[in-house]
Write an enzyme that holds these catalytic residues in place. Structure first.
Site, PDB file in Angstrom:
ATOM      1  N   HIS A 213       0.992  -1.069   0.043  1.00 26.60           N
ATOM      2  CA  HIS A 213      -0.003   0.037  -0.077  1.00 26.60           C
ATOM      3  C   HIS A 213       0.810   1.166   0.120  1.00 26.60           C
ATOM      4  O   HIS A 213       1.539   1.688   1.053  1.00 26.60           O
ATOM      5  CB  HIS A 213      -0.823  -0.010   1.179  1.00 26.60           C
ATOM      6  N   TYR A 218      -0.952   7.204   3.262  1.00 23.66           N
ATOM      7  CA  TYR A 218      -0.427   6.647   4.782  1.00 23.66           C
ATOM      8  C   TYR A 218       1.260   6.704   4.414  1.00 23.66           C
ATOM      9  O   TYR A 218       1.559   7.348   3.588  1.00 23.66           O
ATOM     10  CB  TYR A 218      -0.931   5.190   4.563  1.00 23.66           C
ATOM     11  N   ARG A 375     -16.870  -0.442  -3.029  1.00 15.51           N
ATOM     12  CA  ARG A 375     -18.133  -0.092  -2.872  1.00 15.51           C
ATOM     13  C   ARG A 375     -19.269  -0.985  -3.411  1.00 15.51           C
ATOM     14  O   ARG A 375     -20.383  -1.096  -2.950  1.00 15.51           O
ATOM     15  CB  ARG A 375     -18.391   1.484  -2.754  1.00 15.51           C
TER      16      ARG A 375
END
Length: 404
Positions: A213, A218, A375
């Site tokens: 990631h 992040y 989603r």
């Protein structure tokens, strides 16, 4: 005398429980031919073959127990594999305790976290599907509460660690949020080793695919951005300095996982700060990075955007992230590296036509090779089956559901 149980269904191989083998796997086109959309054709990433182009994107669920996945995750993730997603990626999984986004995030920093992950892998494999994991460190955005509590800091009273956040530089995410500690070189080197160790555990847990990631504000994307990385040592300043951590992690992970296991990196193609006129992480830098990653053994670039700065200004339209994926894919082809690394597209892929069009073979104008969907799978776990029906593609469906 032992009576052997007879069954008309062959059992799924290599799993520690009985379930009928789904052969071919759900989501496989049953009448392959030139009229079948690329969306329902196989793709190979190193030694991994997927029967269609649907991938369940990593989604944080804030439901783990001290980093250990639970039966909740088994049901949640298993539902997508059961209904035809060729690859399901486990949510962002922290490589250190302070790398979790929330106290309830998934983790893989200790061996006890392998077994519950293995249970999920066994189930997904029993359905003939593949499973991956996204390894992550949340950096300055760590120690927050689950999303249903709002964007709030998790203090020590709820198991948080606001005094032990890491960042490339001591710059807080936003007003009211704790300031991270600027990482020492020793901590950076330890971080790389933590990713390597988590990758080894991923292999032990039966993962087929690993993603690093490097997006969404992040820790790795904090290093990439000149806004959040203001270091003056070898891990900051120039493009080469800011990308060093990611490249070190990629090299370390690639060295310890099987040669035939695909490795992916998720990136934010832009942090949407170009409007300031100041240096920021942009699509041009992502494209430059992609050319490097293709030579480092990365098999898939998962192209997202944003979330490294609360002042970002997004230009949102249906293809706003898909077009960036297409730009990078075209650049790889022009550089003669199109066959080295596949491209994954994310965002607003919520109907059959969009999913089809994003990956439809159009030569160097194809937007992406895979669609990573989050989603829409939450809204419709049967999205693969529904899409096939809408596009007129006959696919394999779960044996147990044929009566319906």
């Amino acid at each position: 005398m032992t009576i052997k149980k007879l069954t008309a269904s062959a059992p799924a191989p290599g799993v520690p429980f009985y379930t009928p083998a789904q052969d071919p796997p759900v989501g496989t086109a049953l009448e392959p031919g030139p009229d079948v959309p690329t969306l329902f054709t196989p793709i190979k990433l190193r030694g991994l073959t997927l029967q269609n182009r649907f991938v369940v994107s990593p989604m944080c669920m804030y439901s783990a127990d001290d980093g250990h996945l639970t039966d909740w995750h088994l049901v949640h993730l298993g539902a997508f594999a059961l209904r035809g997603a060729a690859l399901t990626i486990v949510e962002a999984t922290a490589v250190t305790p302070n790398g979790r986004i929330s106290p309830e995030d998934s983790g893989l920093w200790q061996d006890s976290q392998i077994a519950p992950l293995r249970r999920i892998a066994d189930y997904i494999h029993s359905q003939g599907q593949k499973v991956g994991i996204q390894l992550a460190h949340a950096g300055r955005k760590a120690s927050t509460l689950g999303m249903w509590h709002g964007n709030k800091v998790a203090g020590p009273e709820v198991g948080g660690w606001p005094d032990n956040l890491w960042g490339p530089s001591a710059i807080a995410w936003d007003e009211g949020f704790p300031t991270p500690k600027e990482m020492t070189v020793a901590q950076i080197e330890g971080l790389v080793q933590s990713f390597v160790d988590a990758a080894k555990r991923s292999v032990q847990a039966g993962m087929d695919f690993i993603e690093i990631h490097g997006a969404h504000g992040y820790l790795i994307s904090e290093f990439l951005s000149p806004i959040t990385n203001q270091r003056t040592d070898a891990y900051g300043g120039s493009f080469e300095g800011r990308t060093r951590v990611l490249l070190d992690i990629v090299r370390g992970v690639r060295a310890v996982i099987p040669d035939d296991m695909p490795l992916s990196v998720r990136v934010s193609a832009t942090e949407w700060m170009e409007y300031t006129g100041q240096p920021s992480w942009t699509l041009n830098e992502t494209t430059r990075l992609a050319l490097l990653l293709a030579d480092e053994g990365v098999d898939l670039l998962d192209v997202s955007s944003g979330a490294n700065n609360p002042a970002q200004k997004l230009n949102i339209y249906k293809y706003y992230q898909i077009d960036m994926a297409g730009h990078i894919r075209e650049a790889l082809i022009k550089a003669g590296k199109g066959g080295k690394m596949a491209i994954g597209a994310v965002g607003m892929i919520d109907d059959a036509e969009t999913a089809r069009d994003v990956v439809q073979d159009a030569g160097d104008k194809t937007k992406a090779d895979l669609v990573l969907i989050a989603r829409q799978f939450l809204r419709e776990p049967e999205f693969v089956i529904k899409t096939a029906k809408q596009l007129g593609v006959k696919i394999a469906t779960p044996h147990q559901y044929h009566r319906f």
